[in-house]
Scaffold this motif. Structure first.
Motif, PDB file in Angstrom:
ATOM      1  N   ARG A  26       0.680  -1.379  -0.129  1.00  0.00           N
ATOM      2  CA  ARG A  26       0.004   0.058   0.251  1.00  0.00           C
ATOM      3  C   ARG A  26       0.717   1.196  -0.049  1.00  0.00           C
ATOM      4  O   ARG A  26       0.632   2.162  -0.548  1.00  0.00           O
ATOM      5  N   GLY A  56      -8.159  13.188  -1.488  1.00  0.00           N
ATOM      6  CA  GLY A  56      -7.848  12.409  -0.605  1.00  0.00           C
ATOM      7  C   GLY A  56      -6.991  11.281  -1.430  1.00  0.00           C
ATOM      8  O   GLY A  56      -7.301  11.179  -2.753  1.00  0.00           O
ATOM      9  N   THR A  57      -6.509  10.064  -0.981  1.00  0.00           N
ATOM     10  CA  THR A  57      -5.801   8.855  -1.609  1.00  0.00           C
ATOM     11  C   THR A  57      -6.383   7.957  -1.031  1.00  0.00           C
ATOM     12  O   THR A  57      -6.365   7.782   0.055  1.00  0.00           O
ATOM     13  N   VAL A  58      -6.923   6.919  -2.102  1.00  0.00           N
ATOM     14  CA  VAL A  58      -7.509   5.629  -1.435  1.00  0.00           C
ATOM     15  C   VAL A  58      -6.153   4.908  -0.875  1.00  0.00           C
ATOM     16  O   VAL A  58      -5.309   4.806  -1.536  1.00  0.00           O
ATOM     17  N   ARG A  59      -6.326   4.276   0.265  1.00  0.00           N
ATOM     18  CA  ARG A  59      -5.274   3.604   0.928  1.00  0.00           C
ATOM     19  C   ARG A  59      -5.644   2.220   1.044  1.00  0.00           C
ATOM     20  O   ARG A  59      -4.703   1.450   0.955  1.00  0.00           O
ATOM     21  N   ASN A  60      -6.861   1.768   0.960  1.00  0.00           N
ATOM     22  CA  ASN A  60      -7.061   0.523   1.076  1.00  0.00           C
ATOM     23  C   ASN A  60      -8.671   0.127   0.452  1.00  0.00           C
ATOM     24  O   ASN A  60      -9.442   1.224   0.701  1.00  0.00           O
ATOM     25  N   PHE A 107     -11.039   2.705   1.927  1.00  0.00           N
ATOM     26  CA  PHE A 107     -10.418   3.975   3.121  1.00  0.00           C
ATOM     27  C   PHE A 107      -9.592   4.925   2.629  1.00  0.00           C
ATOM     28  O   PHE A 107      -8.558   4.662   1.641  1.00  0.00           O
ATOM     29  N   VAL A 108      -9.828   6.200   2.766  1.00  0.00           N
ATOM     30  CA  VAL A 108      -9.418   7.249   1.989  1.00  0.00           C
ATOM     31  C   VAL A 108      -8.409   8.279   3.118  1.00  0.00           C
ATOM     32  O   VAL A 108      -9.109   8.748   4.064  1.00  0.00           O
ATOM     33  N   ASP A 109      -7.284   8.505   2.730  1.00  0.00           N
ATOM     34  CA  ASP A 109      -6.382   9.254   3.466  1.00  0.00           C
ATOM     35  C   ASP A 109      -6.652  10.680   3.088  1.00  0.00           C
ATOM     36  O   ASP A 109      -6.497  11.234   1.952  1.00  0.00           O
ATOM     37  N   ILE A 110      -7.267  11.543   4.164  1.00  0.00           N
ATOM     38  CA  ILE A 110      -7.539  12.905   3.653  1.00  0.00           C
ATOM     39  C   ILE A 110      -6.628  13.706   4.603  1.00  0.00           C
ATOM     40  O   ILE A 110      -6.757  15.015   4.678  1.00  0.00           O
ATOM     41  N   ASP A 138      -7.944   7.227   8.410  1.00  0.00           N
ATOM     42  CA  ASP A 138      -8.683   7.209   6.875  1.00  0.00           C
ATOM     43  C   ASP A 138     -10.098   7.173   7.249  1.00  0.00           C
ATOM     44  O   ASP A 138     -10.505   6.600   7.997  1.00  0.00           O
TER      45      ASP A 138
END
Length: 176
Positions: free
Chosen positions: A83, A111-115, A122-125, A130
């Motif tokens: 990831r 955001g960036t999709v992490r999983n 799950f999106v990292d904002i 997340d």
């Protein structure tokens, strides 16, 4: 659908335990690595830092006859948590949230999709936790995948449980 997987074990005596190589293929993998002049220290370094073997090592492996095992040994996601290779930390943008308190319902963030899981993504904002983009908030045509850049709107914030609910505002592409 059937899914198979196995663990990557760090701090094992067998350095290939920390890679994507299946234990049944260790013997052949070591034969190929030795043939290419790759040491166990080279593999150990990759397993510690995560990612793949160095470019010099990959160049040596690519000189061997092509096979699926050679391709796997050359994979940039050979060791560690893929990831972080597929979705590097997000670039902070002006107006990006820094804490959960910055996440007000209705605000839109990049955001960036992490999983990705069957129930959502799950999106990292950028707030240290997340947010969940539930699968009901996007369709199959949205092609949400690890590393995708998305604009998401906050639909729910639960500070005591440190949870953020999101909906898709729009998809941006992949991180560079």
């Amino acid at each position: 659908d059937n899914v198979a997987g196995f663990l990557r074990v760090s701090n094992s005596r067998e350095v290939l335990d920390a890679t994507r190589i299946h234990p049944d293929d260790y013997g052949e993998a070591w034969r190929l690595l030795r043939k290419a002049g790759v040491s166990s220290d080279d593999v150990q370094r990759a397993s510690v830092k995560g990612g793949g073997l160095g470019s010099d090592t990959i160049e040596k492996l690519r000189r061997l006859p092509p096979s699926s095992l050679v391709e796997l040994l050359c994979d940039p996601c050979l060791a560690g948590d893929a990831r972080y290779v597929l979705a590097p930390p997000p670039i902070l943008e002006r107006g990006a949230p820094l804490t959960l308190k910055d996440c007000n319902v209705g605000r839109v963030f990049a955001g960036t999709v992490r999983n990705v899981a069957p129930f959502g993504a799950f999106v990292d904002i950028g707030v240290g936790v997340d947010g969940l983009l539930h699968s009901s908030q996007f369709g199959p045509s949205d092609r949400i995948e690890i590393g995708a850049r998305v604009d998401v709107a906050v639909v729910e914030v639960d500070e005591p449980r440190r949870r953020v609910g999101l909906r898709l505002a729009r998809k941006r592409g992949r991180d560079p």
